[in-house]
Write an enzyme that holds these catalytic residues in place. Sequence first.
Site, short mmCIF file in Angstrom:
data_model
loop_
_atom_site.label_atom_id
_atom_site.label_comp_id
_atom_site.label_asym_id
_atom_site.label_seq_id
_atom_site.Cartn_x
_atom_site.Cartn_y
_atom_site.Cartn_z
N HIS A 59 11.28 30.96 -20.23
CA HIS A 59 12.01 31.75 -21.20
C HIS A 59 13.51 31.56 -20.96
O HIS A 59 13.91 30.94 -19.97
CB HIS A 59 11.63 33.24 -21.09
CG HIS A 59 11.88 33.83 -19.74
ND1 HIS A 59 10.87 34.29 -18.92
CD2 HIS A 59 13.03 34.04 -19.05
CE1 HIS A 59 11.40 34.74 -17.80
NE2 HIS A 59 12.70 34.60 -17.85
C1 T46 Z 1 13.55 35.64 -15.01
C2 T46 Z 1 12.73 35.01 -13.97
C3 T46 Z 1 13.54 34.25 -12.97
C4 T46 Z 1 9.74 44.50 -15.67
O1 T46 Z 1 9.15 45.49 -16.16
N1 T46 Z 1 10.95 44.67 -15.06
C5 T46 Z 1 11.63 43.62 -14.49
O2 T46 Z 1 12.73 43.84 -13.93
C6 T46 Z 1 11.06 42.31 -14.57
C7 T46 Z 1 11.79 41.10 -13.97
C8 T46 Z 1 9.85 42.15 -15.22
N2 T46 Z 1 9.22 43.23 -15.75
C9 T46 Z 1 7.92 43.05 -16.41
C10 T46 Z 1 7.96 42.30 -17.74
C11 T46 Z 1 6.61 41.63 -17.80
O3 T46 Z 1 5.68 42.52 -18.39
O4 T46 Z 1 7.07 42.28 -15.57
C12 T46 Z 1 6.23 41.44 -16.34
C13 T46 Z 1 6.39 39.99 -15.89
O5 T46 Z 1 7.70 39.53 -16.26
P1 T46 Z 1 7.99 38.01 -16.62
O6 T46 Z 1 6.80 37.40 -17.27
O7 T46 Z 1 9.27 37.93 -17.36
O8 T46 Z 1 8.15 37.39 -15.15
P2 T46 Z 1 8.68 35.95 -14.72
O9 T46 Z 1 8.41 35.81 -13.27
O10 T46 Z 1 8.16 34.90 -15.63
O11 T46 Z 1 10.27 36.01 -14.95
C14 T46 Z 1 11.11 36.79 -14.09
C15 T46 Z 1 12.08 37.67 -14.91
O12 T46 Z 1 11.35 38.50 -15.81
C16 T46 Z 1 13.02 36.84 -15.71
O13 T46 Z 1 14.09 37.66 -16.20
O14 T46 Z 1 14.58 35.11 -15.41
O15 T46 Z 1 11.85 35.91 -13.28
#
Ligand code: T46
Length: 153
Positions: A59
């Site tokens: 993303h």
């Molecule tokens: C990024 C990369 C490096 C939350 O509720 N709060 C938070 O602070 C974060 C980071 C995530 N979430 C929730 C949102 C989703 O439902 O956790 C779930 C997994 O998040 P995501 O699929 O975005 O996770 P990654 O590991 O793909 O990405 C993360 C960060 O979200 C993103 O900002 O840049 O790490």
Amino acid sequence: MSESRILVRHSGFVNLKRIVDARDGVLCIMEKDRDIPFEIKRVYYITNLDCMASLRGKHAHKKLQQIIFCISGSFILSLDDGVTKQDIYMHHDNQGVILGPELWHTMHDFSNGCVILVAASDYYDESDYIRDYDQFLAYIRQKQQEVRHDTSM
Ligand code: T46
């Protein structure tokens, strides 16, 4: 895989002070203003990344600024600013990479015991995410047109 220089826009390396002494262990220090080019409002970490097949990120953010560290183990960080793509092998516990806005990023090929630490400029806000690659390309095209329009006036 280029490591010496970041080629994509809205990124760069951040090198933290790393202290090793006669004892076991390594101490790395991140200081507000001195190391991090924004006010940190959130820190999160990702653990249990023992699978080479898993994929995270995929993303871009519209406004959020972040710095990503691999504080244990290794992984590959793939960056794409819409024009230039670059893979960075993340394995230095004191070297972070800036994930500025409008930068598509993917984390993959995690080693056993890999731990990712991220410092972010703002609280979690799902509306800041662009999770579709075609939408990302359209978003940056629109942003570039806005910049060209502003500079021509
Ligand atoms: C990024 C990369 C490096 C939350 O509720 N709060 C938070 O602070 C974060 C980071 C995530 N979430 C929730 C949102 C989703 O439902 O956790 C779930 C997994 O998040 P995501 O699929 O975005 O996770 P990654 O590991 O793909 O990405 C993360 C960060 O979200 C993103 O900002 O840049 O790490």
